[in-house]
Design a protein around this motif. Structure first.
Motif, short mmCIF file in Angstrom:
data_model
loop_
_atom_site.label_atom_id
_atom_site.label_comp_id
_atom_site.label_asym_id
_atom_site.label_seq_id
_atom_site.Cartn_x
_atom_site.Cartn_y
_atom_site.Cartn_z
N VAL A 58 0.85 -1.19 0.00
CA VAL A 58 0.00 0.00 0.00
C VAL A 58 0.88 1.24 0.00
O VAL A 58 1.83 1.33 0.79
CB VAL A 58 -0.93 0.03 1.23
CG1 VAL A 58 -1.66 1.35 1.34
CG2 VAL A 58 -1.92 -1.13 1.17
N VAL A 59 0.58 2.17 -0.87
CA VAL A 59 1.27 3.46 -0.90
C VAL A 59 0.49 4.45 -0.04
O VAL A 59 -0.71 4.67 -0.26
CB VAL A 59 1.40 3.98 -2.34
CG1 VAL A 59 1.81 5.44 -2.36
CG2 VAL A 59 2.41 3.13 -3.11
N PHE A 60 1.16 5.02 0.96
CA PHE A 60 0.51 5.89 1.95
C PHE A 60 1.36 7.15 2.13
O PHE A 60 2.19 7.23 3.03
CB PHE A 60 0.38 5.12 3.27
CG PHE A 60 -0.34 5.86 4.36
CD1 PHE A 60 -1.39 6.74 4.10
CD2 PHE A 60 0.03 5.66 5.68
CE1 PHE A 60 -2.04 7.41 5.11
CE2 PHE A 60 -0.62 6.32 6.71
CZ PHE A 60 -1.66 7.19 6.43
N PRO A 61 1.21 8.17 1.26
CA PRO A 61 2.05 9.36 1.34
C PRO A 61 1.89 10.11 2.67
O PRO A 61 0.78 10.26 3.18
CB PRO A 61 1.57 10.22 0.17
CG PRO A 61 0.89 9.27 -0.75
CD PRO A 61 0.26 8.23 0.14
N LEU A 62 3.03 10.57 3.20
CA LEU A 62 3.06 11.36 4.43
C LEU A 62 4.14 12.43 4.30
O LEU A 62 5.18 12.19 3.70
CB LEU A 62 3.42 10.49 5.65
CG LEU A 62 2.41 9.52 6.21
CD1 LEU A 62 3.04 8.79 7.40
CD2 LEU A 62 1.14 10.22 6.64
N ASP A 63 3.89 13.58 4.92
CA ASP A 63 4.92 14.61 5.06
C ASP A 63 5.35 14.62 6.51
O ASP A 63 4.69 15.21 7.37
CB ASP A 63 4.37 15.97 4.63
CG ASP A 63 5.43 17.06 4.68
OD1 ASP A 63 6.57 16.78 5.13
OD2 ASP A 63 5.13 18.20 4.28
N LEU A 64 6.45 13.96 6.80
CA LEU A 64 6.91 13.84 8.18
C LEU A 64 7.32 15.16 8.79
O LEU A 64 7.37 15.29 10.02
CB LEU A 64 8.08 12.85 8.26
CG LEU A 64 7.78 11.39 7.90
CD1 LEU A 64 9.05 10.57 7.98
CD2 LEU A 64 6.71 10.80 8.80
N SER A 65 7.63 16.15 7.95
CA SER A 65 8.04 17.45 8.48
C SER A 65 6.85 18.26 8.98
O SER A 65 7.03 19.26 9.67
CB SER A 65 8.80 18.24 7.42
OG SER A 65 7.96 18.55 6.32
N ASP A 66 5.64 17.85 8.63
CA ASP A 66 4.41 18.53 9.06
C ASP A 66 3.80 17.72 10.19
O ASP A 66 2.90 16.90 9.99
CB ASP A 66 3.45 18.65 7.87
CG ASP A 66 2.18 19.43 8.21
OD1 ASP A 66 2.05 19.89 9.37
OD2 ASP A 66 1.32 19.56 7.32
N ILE A 67 4.28 17.94 11.40
CA ILE A 67 3.89 17.12 12.54
C ILE A 67 2.37 17.14 12.79
O ILE A 67 1.77 16.07 13.01
CB ILE A 67 4.64 17.54 13.82
CG1 ILE A 67 6.16 17.49 13.58
CG2 ILE A 67 4.26 16.64 14.99
CD1 ILE A 67 6.71 16.15 13.20
N PRO A 68 1.70 18.30 12.75
CA PRO A 68 0.24 18.27 12.97
C PRO A 68 -0.52 17.39 11.99
O PRO A 68 -1.55 16.81 12.34
CB PRO A 68 -0.16 19.75 12.82
CG PRO A 68 1.06 20.51 13.18
CD PRO A 68 2.20 19.68 12.66
N SER A 69 0.00 17.27 10.76
CA SER A 69 -0.69 16.46 9.75
C SER A 69 -0.61 14.97 10.06
O SER A 69 -1.35 14.16 9.46
CB SER A 69 -0.10 16.72 8.37
OG SER A 69 1.17 16.09 8.22
N LEU A 70 0.26 14.56 10.99
CA LEU A 70 0.42 13.14 11.31
C LEU A 70 -0.65 12.64 12.28
O LEU A 70 -0.80 11.43 12.47
CB LEU A 70 1.80 12.89 11.92
CG LEU A 70 3.00 13.30 11.05
CD1 LEU A 70 4.31 12.99 11.77
CD2 LEU A 70 2.97 12.58 9.70
N GLN A 71 -1.39 13.57 12.88
CA GLN A 71 -2.42 13.20 13.85
C GLN A 71 -3.42 12.24 13.21
O GLN A 71 -4.02 12.54 12.18
CB GLN A 71 -3.15 14.44 14.36
CG GLN A 71 -4.18 14.18 15.44
CD GLN A 71 -3.54 13.79 16.76
OE1 GLN A 71 -2.44 14.24 17.07
NE2 GLN A 71 -4.21 12.96 17.53
#
Length: 267
Positions: A58-71
């Protein structure tokens, strides 16, 4: 031994290149189900198609530098296969600049990506592991998480922080059958050693650092899989050479290491 990863669900960050990419190939070849994350969706798709069993990826894009978006992202990741067995924290950036010229915001950017993103995802995933009474955090640190040399202060600080955080976590979760492996790679033949944050957070620069003698990433991946199977605490990943010797010196004869450290400036 070869069936250890069969049907295990492994979430890998920083999976679009380097160590993460070749871990994906090695794990897929052993029957693992993979969740691949990074910012570059196109590259993740390329990695998926190159895996042995792409239908289990599964491809699951994330921007690890955007901490609030990881919630809440861990709930989404768990939903793909119903569980996660192994979390591989591998995303990150490196840094090359002297302390005297490095802006504070550059330190913050390195810490956000190389440390706080790992903490955020770990805290979100930990209840899932504790509920299941099993799980394994695999953390890509660096030899620089144990030593210090010129022009790497922000990077070394973030990697040192990982060791402190995950050593404490290991002690806390051992009764729940949750494992923690902190990898300490030396030179690996990947692009992260060629591109780095410099004196400011926008100063991404190309460097002439020679990594031609670094360990091939596919071999590093095999070493990492072996360490995961063994449940190793803090394995060195790489060739036997200066990095391994530096770790020994730092542990056994730190005075000698501190005298030679000023000469270890990258080219």
């Amino acid at each position: 031994m070869s069936n250890y990863f069969n049907n295990k669900v492994v979430w890998i960050t920083g999976a679009s290149s380097g160590i993460g990419e070749f871990l994906a190939y090695a794990l897929s070849a052993q029957g693992a189900k993979l969740i691949l994350s990074s910012r570059r969706e196109k590259e993740l798709q390329r990695v998926k198609q190159a895996c042995s069993i792409p239908e289990q990826v599964v491809v699951f894009p994330l921007d690890l530098s955007d901490i609030p978006s990881l919630q809440g992202k861990t709930d989404q990741a768990i939903g793909y296969f119903g569980r996660i067995d192994i979390m591989v924290h591998n995303g990150g950036v490196t840094q090359r600049s002297l302390v005297i010229e490095t802006e504070l915001n550059a330190h913050r950017q390195v810490m956000e990506l190389d440390y706080f993103s790992y903490v955020a995802l770990t805290k979100d995933l930990l209840p899932h592991f504790k509920e299941r009474k099993t799980g394994h955090f695999v953390v890509t640190s660096s030899v620089m998480g144990k030593i210090g040399t010129p022009m790497r202060a922000a990077y070394a600080a973030a990697k040192h922080a990982l060791h402190g955080f995950f050593d404490c976590l290991r002690a806390e979760v051992a009764p729940d059958n949750i494992k923690v492996t902190v990898l300490t790679p030396g030179y690996i033949r990947t692009n992260i050693s060629l591109y780095a944050i410099t004196k400011n957070p926008y100063g991404l620069g190309k460097h002439s650092e020679d990594i031609s003698n670094g360990l091939a990433p596919e071999i590093a991946a095999r070493q990492i899989l072996k360490a995961i199977r063994k449940g190793s605490f803090e394995p060195y990943i790489g060739r036997f050479g200066g990095e391994r010797i530096a770790l020994w010196l730092m542990r056994l004869a730190p005075g000698i290491f501190f005298r030679i450290a000023p000469k270890l400036t990258p080219k």
